[in-house]
Design an enzyme around this catalytic site. Structure first.
Site, PDB file in Angstrom:
ATOM      1  N   SER A 125      42.474 -31.868-102.584  1.00 57.98           N
ATOM      2  CA  SER A 125      43.039 -32.205-103.881  1.00 57.98           C
ATOM      3  C   SER A 125      43.292 -30.939-104.711  1.00 57.98           C
ATOM      4  O   SER A 125      44.112 -30.099-104.318  1.00 57.98           O
ATOM      5  CB  SER A 125      42.101 -33.186-104.603  1.00 57.98           C
ATOM      6  OG  SER A 125      42.744 -33.774-105.708  1.00 57.98           O
ATOM      7  N   ASP A 149      48.568 -42.027-100.313  1.00 57.76           N
ATOM      8  CA  ASP A 149      47.821 -41.369-101.390  1.00 57.76           C
ATOM      9  C   ASP A 149      48.216 -41.990-102.731  1.00 57.76           C
ATOM     10  O   ASP A 149      49.386 -42.032-103.096  1.00 57.76           O
ATOM     11  CB  ASP A 149      48.131 -39.869-101.398  1.00 57.76           C
ATOM     12  CG  ASP A 149      47.220 -39.082-102.331  1.00 57.76           C
ATOM     13  OD1 ASP A 149      46.709 -39.661-103.309  1.00 57.76           O
ATOM     14  OD2 ASP A 149      47.024 -37.876-102.089  1.00 57.76           O
ATOM     15  N   HIS A 186      43.971 -41.165-101.051  1.00 55.21           N
ATOM     16  CA  HIS A 186      43.644 -39.784-101.418  1.00 55.21           C
ATOM     17  C   HIS A 186      42.395 -39.314-100.664  1.00 55.21           C
ATOM     18  O   HIS A 186      42.298 -38.163-100.268  1.00 55.21           O
ATOM     19  CB  HIS A 186      43.422 -39.691-102.931  1.00 55.21           C
ATOM     20  CG  HIS A 186      43.316 -38.292-103.430  1.00 55.21           C
ATOM     21  ND1 HIS A 186      44.332 -37.375-103.290  1.00 55.21           N
ATOM     22  CD2 HIS A 186      42.309 -37.635-104.081  1.00 55.21           C
ATOM     23  CE1 HIS A 186      43.968 -36.226-103.835  1.00 55.21           C
ATOM     24  NE2 HIS A 186      42.753 -36.352-104.299  1.00 55.21           N
TER      25      HIS A 186
END
Length: 817
Positions: A675, A748, A782
């Site tokens: 991330s 995601d 994610h």
């Protein structure tokens, strides 16, 4: 062409490319690539069962031992998911789809006093238990069971040690508060799927007209959200899946409907159980923000479901001012006073909700008592933004306020009846972890736990950050005299964390060390004698003997940084320096002092997850996990004004330190992150020559695609255009020549990290002749959830590290597995 349309097409493209086509990326030619397995040492760690989690009854006499099932199979993860109004829904069973946590497949009850394990009979076959909640008196606990066709409501009777399904109807676990106990402990209020909703709405493939959005001169900034409503059919789907019927279910299975079907964002009983506050989502909906920002009505019902008072109709919150401290005008944050039978409390902005407006008073707290037909009473006004109240009794309550921009935190002791200020008990920076007094401990009824009734002597528990690392504590705090007594504090060589305290002379803690798995102990606070309550085995025998230490080292401007170092079990001083994997995540600070505070503890037992890099210590690497990557902006300077320079300084300081220790080979250092850590990784490769390779997972690389803020950046692209452009590694793709492995979940859903972020950076690097590989993971969010995806990701990472780091320059691609 909409972004949603583009993403859907890219999903189909990559699914075929990844699983069925000939994948040619960065010099690798592979046909019919299927999910691969990394080396056995990594597979064994991934498949290791986690230690059970514990949950205590309200009085601490019983303990639930909860075992999570581990990574789901790709078949399970591949169950249908739809994104509507900013959330994900599994249409097969009307539940939300999280990453991994919070689901358990085995459960044991343990009597804390006798140590006897009590087996619960009647549990569902192959359970997937969530929403586990104890009744107020501890006679029962309720839980939901997620099946492929629906979410069931179950009850466990402690006396009979039997679990039963309470209703044939299915719960709606997609949005709102799925279930809660009535204060009487004999009834459960739950959201059920409306039995009369019929079949899912059919989509008309012939459009009835264009989808139109407009803004008539009003400033309406909003951050980048995913899975938003796109059209009228999405609105129908949202109403179909999120609409619930409230029902009160007694412990004997009798059920009564409350109110009408609606999209409930919240429902809460008054402490006396005579009233129910409900909040229901209303039209008009928005295509710009998630359902949490949609209009909603707050209403008080009686126990029969009849309307007692319509409190407020909150408007659509799509026109908030810029800034983290921006709020809507009007009442917000309705809650019941925990210390009163039926009194509501809420806040209202006094500065139009705009943090950019100069104001001496930002917020005020109001209260209103049953029967709710009087005039609301202004209880307390404050110069910062309201964050909540800790309710104690008729004499004492604690109001907390914060201001995100300068990290200010204040707590004030007041009289909850008159609003009179008794004393300000805290005025500090939220970043100063060394002075954090911790969180207040509550009694069974959720009010502040007092040492004695009528006296403001309370208890807190906290992480205990210190220059020697975290040392969790229990603190007794006289709020009038400010005298503080430490009742318990973690001692080396252990990390001891309080998990239950009710001021009866015994505390339950979780104790662990670098080589001892966490277990629960009862500690007598008078003599510090500890009694083991659990005996969980080490889930990671493959890490036995691995050397672990907490490093502290200086950045060139004097900030002390820290990182956790893992070395292979057979490494000793004087051996050939090792290849290195650094894993980090940038964090923003407003002061140098806060940025330099020590984080973590040298005595923690290693826990592994899909985000962890520690697996590679078994492959002969020196691993640096949770490497400090502070970004500091003091005074009027914002942290991101010098983001690039600071991440380089952070990385340089760490590499220099471990090289000087003799454990790291400067020429064989990799950096990685997930991330925002992936974003950091791409920037380090674009602007430095410190690394042999990089691993970037599920990142965002073009900040112009998140123009209304990201992470802690409150300025918009148009307010800080140079910052956004300089921080975007996409703009410097031609400079990324260090080998970069990128992975991304095709589905995601995280704000800002659209899969297109990785797709575009890959194309840009490829177009300039860089060495790059992009792996798109089907059905992953994610966070990666399936065993197959996690293991394949680790296979990719291992190959990348072996070629470009450990064996840098010595192997040809033809020799790779």
């Amino acid at each position: 062409m909409t972004l949603k349309y583009h993403l859907q097409n890219m999903k189909r493209y990559y699914l075929g490319l990844f699983l069925f086509g000939g994948l040619i990326l960065s010099g690798y030619a592979q046909s019919n690539l299927t999910y691969q397995l990394p080396p056995k040492s990594i597979v064994d760690l991934v498949d290791a069962p986690s230690s059970p989690r514990v949950q205590f009854s309200k009085d601490g006499s019983l303990m639930l031992l909860l075992q999570a099932p581990g990574y789901a199979s790709i078949e399970q993860v591949a169950q249908p998911v739809i994104g509507i109004a900013g959330i994900k829904v599994n249409p097969a069973n009307n539940s939300t789809e999280s990453e991994v946590a919070g689901v358990y497949n085995t459960l044991t009850i343990k009597d804390v006093k006798t140590g006897k394990e009590l087996k619960l009979t009647g549990l569902p076959e192959n359970p997937r238990m969530t929403n586990i909640t104890w009744s107020p008196d501890g006679s029962y606990f309720a839980f939901s069971n997620n099946t492929f066709s629906g979410v069931e409501l179950w009850l466990a009777d402690i006396k009979s040690l039997r679990a039963v399904k309470l209703s044939d109807g299915y719960l709606n676990d997609a949005f709102g508060k799925t279930m809660q106990w009535h204060p009487d402990g004999k009834h459960i209020l739950a959201q059920f799927v409306n039995a009369e909703r019929g079949n899912k709405p059919a989509e008309n493939i012939v459009p009835s007209g264009p989808v139109v959005q407009e803004n008539l001169g009003v400033t309406t900034p909003s951050r980048t959200y995913q899975n938003l409503l796109q059209n009228a059919y999405d609105e129908q789907l949202m109403e179909y899946y999120l609409t619930s019927q409230l029902q009160v279910v007694s412990v004997d299975g009798q059920s009564v409907k409350i109110g009408s079907p609606a999209i409930y964002r919240n429902a809460a009983y008054s402490p006396d159980g005579k009233y129910l506050m409900v909040q229901t989502v209303q039209r008009p909906y928005s295509y710009l923000v998630p359902v949490y920002y949609f209009p909603f009505n707050t209403t008080i019902l009686n126990t029969k479901g009849a309307v007692v008072k319509e409190l407020y109709k909150a408007p659509l919150a799509d026109k908030l001012p810029t800034g983290f401290d921006a709020v809507l005008t009007g009442p917000r944050g309705y809650e019941w006073r925990d210390d009163a039978p039926a009194t509501l409390a809420w806040a209202e902005a006094q500065d139009k909700g705009d943090p950019n407006v100069e104001a001496t008073v930002r917020d005020a707290v109001f209260t209103l008592s049953a029967p709710f037909n009087g005039t609301p009473k202004k209880l307390f006004s404050m110069p910062l933004r309201y964050r909540g109240v800790e309710w104690g009794d008729k004499d004492y309550a604690i109001v907390e306020e914060r201001w995100r921009k300068d990290r200010k935190v204040k707590m004030t002791l007041i009289n909850p009846e008159t609003g009179k200020v008794i004393k300000q008990i805290a005025d500090r920076s939220s970043e100063d972890t060394y002075t954090d007094p911790g969180n207040f401990i509550h009694s069974k009824d959720e009010t502040l736990l007092f040492e004695k009734a009528g006296q403001p002597v309370v208890f807190t528990e906290g992480a205990g950050a210190s220059p020697k690392g975290d040392r969790p504590f229990i603190l007794k705090w006289n709020l009038l005299s400010d005298k503080q007594d430490t009742l318990f504090k973690s001692r080396a060589p252990y990390y001891e964390e309080p998990v239950f305290f009710n001021n009866t002379g015994t505390i339950y803690i979780s104790r662990e060390s670098t080589d001892e798995t966490p277990n629960i102990f009862a500690v007598n606070l008078r003599n510090r004698k500890a009694k083991a309550l659990t005996n969980f085995s080490d889930p990671y025998p493959g890490l036995k003997g691995v050397q672990k230490s907490l490093l502290s080292y200086p950045r060139k401007d004097g900030i002390q940084l820290s990182a956790t170092l893992y070395l292979p079990k057979d490494f000793k001083k004087g051996d050939t320096p090792l290849p290195v994997l650094i894993w980090a995540y940038p964090r923003e600070f407003k002061t140098l002092a806060a940025a330099g505070q020590v984080k973590g503890s040298p005595y923690r037992f290693t826990r592994l997850a899909f985000r962890s890099p520690v697996y590679w210590v078994t492959r002969g690497y020196a691993v640096l996990d949770q490497a400090d990557m502070p970004i500091v902006g003091e005074g009027k300077e914002e942290p991101n004004d010098t983001f690039l320079k600071q991440i380089e300084d952070n990385a340089t300081a760490l590499i220099d330190y471990v090289v000087e220790m003799g454990v790291a080979d400067r020429e064989r250092v990799a950096v990685g992150g997930h991330s925002y850590g992936a974003f950091m990784t791409a920037n380090l490769l674009a602007h430095t020559n410190l690394f042999a390779a990089g691993i970037a997972r599920s990142g965002a690389y073009n900040r112009t695609l998140t123009p209304f803020g990201f992470q802690a950046e409150a300025r918009t692209y148009w307010e800080a255009m140079d910052v956004y452009n300089q921080m975007s590694p996409f703009n410097y793709a031609d400079k990324i020549k260090t080998p970069l492995l990128m992975t991304h979940g095709i589905d995601d859903d995280n704000s800002g990290t659209f899969p297109i972020q990785s797709e575009r950076l890959y194309s840009a690097i490829k177009g300039h002749g860089g060495t790059v590989r992009l792996v798109m993971l089907p059905k992953e969010f994610h966070g990666y959830r399936s065993r197959e995806s996690v293991l394949h990701t680790f296979w990719e990472q291992d190959r990348w590290l072996e070629k470009y780091v450990k064996n840098k320059g010595t192997l040809s691609s033809s020799k790779q597995e």
